[in-house]
Design an enzyme around this catalytic site. Structure first.
Site, PDB file in Angstrom:
ATOM      1  N   CYS A   4       0.833  -1.188   0.000  1.00 15.37           N
ATOM      2  CA  CYS A   4       0.000   0.000   0.000  1.00 15.37           C
ATOM      3  C   CYS A   4       0.876   1.250   0.000  1.00 15.37           C
ATOM      4  O   CYS A   4       1.954   1.266   0.583  1.00 15.37           O
ATOM      5  CB  CYS A   4      -0.873   0.035   1.242  1.00 15.37           C
ATOM      6  SG  CYS A   4      -1.890  -1.424   1.391  1.00 15.37           S
ATOM      7  N   ARG A  64       3.401   0.756  -6.030  1.00 12.26           N
ATOM      8  CA  ARG A  64       3.474  -0.021  -4.790  1.00 12.26           C
ATOM      9  C   ARG A  64       2.299  -0.980  -4.606  1.00 12.26           C
ATOM     10  O   ARG A  64       2.381  -1.955  -3.872  1.00 12.26           O
ATOM     11  CB  ARG A  64       3.532   0.936  -3.595  1.00 12.26           C
ATOM     12  CG  ARG A  64       4.821   1.714  -3.520  1.00 12.26           C
ATOM     13  CD  ARG A  64       4.771   2.642  -2.350  1.00 12.26           C
ATOM     14  NE  ARG A  64       4.734   1.925  -1.090  1.00 12.26           N
ATOM     15  CZ  ARG A  64       5.797   1.616  -0.369  1.00 12.26           C
ATOM     16  NH1 ARG A  64       6.979   1.980  -0.772  1.00 12.26           N
ATOM     17  NH2 ARG A  64       5.675   0.973   0.763  1.00 12.26           N
ATOM     18  N   TRP A 119      -3.194  -2.481  -1.858  1.00 14.59           N
ATOM     19  CA  TRP A 119      -2.887  -3.848  -2.320  1.00 14.59           C
ATOM     20  C   TRP A 119      -3.604  -4.739  -1.316  1.00 14.59           C
ATOM     21  O   TRP A 119      -3.207  -4.845  -0.170  1.00 14.59           O
ATOM     22  CB  TRP A 119      -1.376  -4.071  -2.304  1.00 14.59           C
ATOM     23  CG  TRP A 119      -0.945  -5.364  -2.932  1.00 14.59           C
ATOM     24  CD1 TRP A 119      -0.724  -5.587  -4.264  1.00 14.59           C
ATOM     25  CD2 TRP A 119      -0.649  -6.592  -2.262  1.00 14.59           C
ATOM     26  NE1 TRP A 119      -0.314  -6.892  -4.450  1.00 14.59           N
ATOM     27  CE2 TRP A 119      -0.256  -7.530  -3.247  1.00 14.59           C
ATOM     28  CE3 TRP A 119      -0.680  -7.003  -0.929  1.00 14.59           C
ATOM     29  CZ2 TRP A 119       0.104  -8.840  -2.943  1.00 14.59           C
ATOM     30  CZ3 TRP A 119      -0.318  -8.313  -0.635  1.00 14.59           C
ATOM     31  CH2 TRP A 119       0.068  -9.217  -1.634  1.00 14.59           C
ATOM     32  N   ASN A 129      -1.252   1.026   6.304  1.00 14.71           N
ATOM     33  CA  ASN A 129      -0.463   0.000   5.623  1.00 14.71           C
ATOM     34  C   ASN A 129      -0.071  -1.046   6.663  1.00 14.71           C
ATOM     35  O   ASN A 129       0.604  -0.716   7.636  1.00 14.71           O
ATOM     36  CB  ASN A 129       0.789   0.637   5.001  1.00 14.71           C
ATOM     37  CG  ASN A 129       1.589  -0.352   4.175  1.00 14.71           C
ATOM     38  OD1 ASN A 129       1.177  -1.501   3.989  1.00 14.71           O
ATOM     39  ND2 ASN A 129       2.725   0.087   3.680  1.00 14.71           N
ATOM     40  N   GLY A 130      -0.513  -2.266   6.479  1.00 18.69           N
ATOM     41  CA  GLY A 130      -0.198  -3.310   7.458  1.00 18.69           C
ATOM     42  C   GLY A 130      -1.401  -4.200   7.682  1.00 18.69           C
ATOM     43  O   GLY A 130      -2.392  -4.127   6.944  1.00 18.69           O
ATOM     44  N   GLU A 159      15.293 -17.139 -12.793  1.00 17.71           N
ATOM     45  CA  GLU A 159      14.959 -15.715 -12.863  1.00 17.71           C
ATOM     46  C   GLU A 159      14.258 -15.396 -14.188  1.00 17.71           C
ATOM     47  O   GLU A 159      13.300 -14.624 -14.228  1.00 17.71           O
ATOM     48  CB  GLU A 159      16.235 -14.879 -12.668  1.00 17.71           C
ATOM     49  CG  GLU A 159      16.086 -13.369 -12.816  1.00 17.71           C
ATOM     50  CD  GLU A 159      15.106 -12.719 -11.864  1.00 17.71           C
ATOM     51  OE1 GLU A 159      14.629 -13.363 -10.912  1.00 17.71           O
ATOM     52  OE2 GLU A 159      14.768 -11.535 -12.081  1.00 17.71           O
ATOM     53  N   LYS A 205      10.545 -13.779 -14.480  1.00 16.18           N
ATOM     54  CA  LYS A 205      10.235 -12.551 -15.236  1.00 16.18           C
ATOM     55  C   LYS A 205       9.066 -12.791 -16.188  1.00 16.18           C
ATOM     56  O   LYS A 205       8.161 -11.970 -16.300  1.00 16.18           O
ATOM     57  CB  LYS A 205      11.452 -12.069 -16.039  1.00 16.18           C
ATOM     58  CG  LYS A 205      12.589 -11.465 -15.254  1.00 16.18           C
ATOM     59  CD  LYS A 205      12.346 -10.060 -14.752  1.00 16.18           C
ATOM     60  CE  LYS A 205      11.761 -10.052 -13.380  1.00 16.18           C
ATOM     61  NZ  LYS A 205      12.597 -10.195 -12.225  1.00 16.18           N
ATOM     62  N   GLU A 265       5.843 -13.054 -14.164  1.00 15.81           N
ATOM     63  CA  GLU A 265       5.423 -11.780 -13.578  1.00 15.81           C
ATOM     64  C   GLU A 265       4.786 -10.845 -14.599  1.00 15.81           C
ATOM     65  O   GLU A 265       3.755 -10.248 -14.324  1.00 15.81           O
ATOM     66  CB  GLU A 265       6.638 -11.054 -12.975  1.00 15.81           C
ATOM     67  CG  GLU A 265       7.117 -11.608 -11.669  1.00 15.81           C
ATOM     68  CD  GLU A 265       8.342 -10.876 -11.135  1.00 15.81           C
ATOM     69  OE1 GLU A 265       8.383 -10.557  -9.948  1.00 15.81           O
ATOM     70  OE2 GLU A 265       9.284 -10.625 -11.918  1.00 15.81           O
ATOM     71  N   HIS A 299      14.290 -36.295 -14.805  1.00 15.78           N
ATOM     72  CA  HIS A 299      13.655 -36.843 -13.599  1.00 15.78           C
ATOM     73  C   HIS A 299      12.227 -36.327 -13.416  1.00 15.78           C
ATOM     74  O   HIS A 299      11.748 -36.222 -12.302  1.00 15.78           O
ATOM     75  CB  HIS A 299      14.512 -36.530 -12.378  1.00 15.78           C
ATOM     76  CG  HIS A 299      15.883 -37.115 -12.466  1.00 15.78           C
ATOM     77  ND1 HIS A 299      16.109 -38.480 -12.505  1.00 15.78           N
ATOM     78  CD2 HIS A 299      17.102 -36.532 -12.587  1.00 15.78           C
ATOM     79  CE1 HIS A 299      17.406 -38.712 -12.620  1.00 15.78           C
ATOM     80  NE2 HIS A 299      18.032 -37.539 -12.679  1.00 15.78           N
ATOM     81  N   LYS A 315       5.471  -3.997  -5.508  1.00 14.56           N
ATOM     82  CA  LYS A 315       6.917  -3.822  -5.578  1.00 14.56           C
ATOM     83  C   LYS A 315       7.598  -4.209  -4.271  1.00 14.56           C
ATOM     84  O   LYS A 315       8.643  -4.842  -4.273  1.00 14.56           O
ATOM     85  CB  LYS A 315       7.211  -2.351  -5.923  1.00 14.56           C
ATOM     86  CG  LYS A 315       8.669  -2.012  -6.060  1.00 14.56           C
ATOM     87  CD  LYS A 315       9.192  -2.517  -7.380  1.00 14.56           C
ATOM     88  CE  LYS A 315      10.699  -2.423  -7.478  1.00 14.56           C
ATOM     89  NZ  LYS A 315      11.222  -3.404  -8.440  1.00 14.56           N
TER      90      LYS A 315
HETATM   91  C1  G6P Z   1       8.198  -8.542  -4.479  1.00 13.46           C
HETATM   92  C2  G6P Z   1       8.590  -7.937  -5.820  1.00 13.46           C
HETATM   93  C3  G6P Z   1       9.764  -8.719  -6.417  1.00 13.46           C
HETATM   94  C4  G6P Z   1      10.916  -8.778  -5.436  1.00 13.46           C
HETATM   95  C5  G6P Z   1      10.479  -9.358  -4.081  1.00 13.46           C
HETATM   96  C6  G6P Z   1      11.555  -9.196  -3.025  1.00 13.46           C
HETATM   97  O1  G6P Z   1       7.608  -9.771  -4.654  1.00 13.46           O
HETATM   98  O2  G6P Z   1       7.498  -7.939  -6.713  1.00 13.46           O
HETATM   99  O3  G6P Z   1      10.187  -8.083  -7.612  1.00 13.46           O
HETATM  100  O4  G6P Z   1      11.956  -9.539  -5.979  1.00 13.46           O
HETATM  101  O5  G6P Z   1       9.329  -8.661  -3.598  1.00 13.46           O
HETATM  102  O6  G6P Z   1      11.723  -7.829  -2.754  1.00 13.46           O
HETATM  103  P1  G6P Z   1      12.992  -7.181  -2.110  1.00 13.46           P
HETATM  104  O7  G6P Z   1      12.695  -5.714  -2.078  1.00 13.46           O
HETATM  105  O8  G6P Z   1      13.138  -7.774  -0.736  1.00 13.46           O
HETATM  106  O9  G6P Z   1      14.158  -7.517  -2.971  1.00 13.46           O
END
Ligand code: G6P
Length: 610
Positions: free
Chosen positions: A2, A27, A75, A99-100, A485, A489, A492, A508, A605
């Site tokens: 949030c 965010r 969020w 937020n929380g 990774e 990507k 996401e 396997h 984020k």
């Molecule tokens: C969220 C973001 C990811 C990020 C992860 C860890 O899920 O969408 O992109 O890798 O958090 O975040 P941090 O700020 O701890 O690297």
């Protein structure tokens, strides 16, 4: 997560709130809202489901005016993304943004319902608004500040929040609990937000609230008290953000801008960190840290998401280059299992934001378990993780807005490789290897410039995979986490199901998935693992797999394989290098599909809740 922005000023704050909420949208973005107190001391509130633009549309033609107000992007945690659940929440004269998560909200809600309060949302936040109002009724002589002191003792969980009261529109109150809040001091007024980006255009002087602080803001003054009500003199710092860095420049999306910024962000990350190009130097670390590093025999890495993948790559480096045993775990698992601390173990947390709740939990749990110390690698100098850890090292990626992490990842890897060199210096004293790593890191920005020129071949690959339902990414050694990774990507931002797998493990199980409709993307540079990888490629080929190989000009493969020839890269830095075409692949695939690249659905984020 949030996003909060609130303002109290000598001028109308509506535009500040509008601009702030737009800047905070990355965010969290399933709904948003804004409230002000107008001249008649009335709270006016507007809320919308979906993107912030929906809220902006609602208030566009309204001539709103107020000197105090708040806005929020949500969020969802408790309650679906509906207008009724969007913040601010109101209880008569009280409005709040939060937020929380309030863990004991059900108990308080039941009690307040018995007192006659009617709840209009499914959120935990509305409980706080009514609790404030109810407590005001009981203690009608007490100030809002005193009321907040009372109610925070009743709340369990995290409750960073901002409160305003239409009976006293000269003051804005903020409480930090669990997630960050910072005050911005401007010429015309004072502001509070979860992210300095929200007001970086109007407030250059910042004060980060500490855990459990309560801040009182008027248009010309800021006072901060700790949890015991004792006045605090918190340090004021200058904002690190240059206003221009929040624009997309010539790019259509922040994600593309951030991918293309990587040569510069890596240059900034290595800048002033090498002495005579022979020794790694971190100005952030003191003698105590070096002493701990010299004693270290094991590194326990904790991270989430993309940062976790950076940790996995570095495990190969720590073990094969610095000869230090290393384990890597996702924070949310680490927190809920028996933790056996190895002898002389250093805790290393990797996080772009420094605010991820799971990481903060892991650090808290580990505090007295016997680690030599805690080190955080972070992109935000003023984050909670940096504040709570014994030592920190900073990536210099600059602000990252795209929810899918790109430049933060490659700068994390850069710092990790420098850290490996530091350990080599302190422990095995293989100065030749240390120098080699430094030389390679020096050429890395140019190598990335080169690979970014290969966008056409990556785009052609995107055109072949964008309509598929599943994709498998394969790698071996250090390239295995890069395959993971790459898959993350794609998931996401392109919303295609993808898996990152070690190529040798395919037989396997996942081999059963292979048919001509599942693209198999294999990272296969010309290194000592190539011959093994080729054997696995043949196994996939014989089963009719749709193979695409990312490789370099020198690797030789059987005829008729789809090979995307990328520039040559030195083995040691190749994981950082191969991350780039996979970022571009996810970007172009999402672009062709027309997805919302910077703000993928359901994601945030910085995840500040468990
Ligand atoms: C969220 C973001 C990811 C990020 C992860 C860890 O899920 O969408 O992109 O890798 O958090 O975040 P941090 O700020 O701890 O690297």
């Amino acid at each position: 997560m949030c996003g909060i922005i609130a303002a109290i000023a000598r001028k109308n704050v509506v535009n500040v709130l509008k601009e702030g909420i737009i800047r905070l949208e990355y965010r969290g973005y399933d709904s948003s809202g804004l409230a002000i107190i107008n001249k008649k001391n009335k709270i006016l509130r507007f809320r919308a489901k979906g993107k912030v633009k929906n809220l902006i549309k609602i208030i566009k033609n309204k001539s709103l005016s107020g000197h105090i107000g708040m806005a929020h992007t949500r969020w969802a945690t408790h309650g679906k993304a509906l207008v009724k659940n969007a913040h601010p929440h109101i209880s008569s004269n009280v409005a709040i943004v939060h937020n929380g998560i309030i863990e004991n909200y059900k108990k308080i809600k039941t009690y307040l319902q018995e007192q006659g309060y009617i709840f209009l949302s499914n959120t935990d936040t509305e409980v706080i608004a009514h609790l404030i109002h109810f407590t005001q009724k009981i203690y009608n002589k007490k100030s809002l500040f005193n009321i907040i002191q009372i109610i925070t003792k009743k709340l369990e969980g995290n409750y960073s929040m901002v409160i305003m009261d239409s009976n006293d529109s000269k003051v804005l109150l903020a409480v930090r609990s669990g997630s960050p809040l910072l005050v911005g001091k401007g010429e015309m007024g004072n502001y509070i937000s979860s992210d300095q980006l929200a007001f970086s255009n109007i407030a250059r002087n910042l004060i980060y609230l500490k855990e459990n602080d309560i801040a009182l803001l008027t248009h010309n003054n800021v006072t901060i008290f700790d949890k015991n009500g004792i006045l605090q003199n918190r340090k004021e710092i200058e904002s690190e953000i240059k206003n221009k860095s929040v624009h997309k420049g010539k790019f259509k999306h922040y994600t593309a801008k951030e991918i293309y910024e990587q040569p510069v962000s890596i240059k900034n990350t290595i800048l002033n960190r090498f002495i005579k190009n022979e020794t790694v130097y971190f100005s952030e670390l003191d003698v105590k840290a070096e002493k701990i590093f010299s004693q270290t025999e094991h590194i326990q890495i904790i991270a989430c998401g993309t940062s976790y993948h950076a940790g996995l790559v570095s495990k190969y480096w720590f073990e094969s280059l610095a000869m230090i045993a290393c384990d890597v775990e996702v924070a949310s698992e680490f927190c809920y299992k028996k933790i056996l601390v190895r002898k002389n173990s250093l805790l290393l947390i990797i996080s772009q934001s420094g605010e991820t709740a799971d990481n903060l939990n892991a650090l808290k749990i580990s505090k007295n378990l016997g680690y030599l110390g805690s080190l955080t690698i972070c992109n935000s100098k003023s984050s909670s993780l940096v504040y709570e850890s014994d030592f920190s090292l900073f990536t210099c990626a600059g602000i990252e807005i795209g929810v899918a992490s790109t430049k933060a990842f490659t700068t994390q890897l850069t710092v990790l490789l420098m850290l490996v060199a530091k350990f080599i210096h302190l422990k095995s004293k293989n100065f030749k290897l240390e120098k080699k790593i430094i030389n390679l890191l020096n050429i890395l920005p140019n190598r990335i410039e080169e690979i970014l020129k290969h966008k056409k071949s990556v785009y052609s690959l995107a055109k072949k995979i964008f309509d598929k339902k599943n994709i498998i990414f394969l790698g071996k050694g250090e390239q295995y986490p890069i395959a993971m990774e790459g898959a993350l990507k794609i998931k996401e931002i392109s919303y295609i199901h993808a898996e990152g797998y070690p190529i040798g493990e395919l037989k396997h199980g996942p081999l059963a998935l292979i048919d001509s409709n599942v693209p198999i993307i294999i990272i296969a540079p010309n290194n000592n693992l190539l011959e093994k990888i080729k054997l696995n490629i043949e196994e996939i080929h014989s089963r009719g797999g749709l193979i695409y190989i990312l490789s370099d000009p020198f690797a030789k493969f059987n005829k008729n394989r789809n090979i995307i020839r990328l520039p040559y890269i030195e083995h040691l830095i190749s994981p950082i290098f191969y991350a780039i075409p996979l970022q571009l692949l996810a970007y172009y695939t999402a672009l062709i599909k027309g997805e919302n690249i910077d703000q993928p659905r359901n994601l945030a984020k910085s995840v500040t809740v468990e």
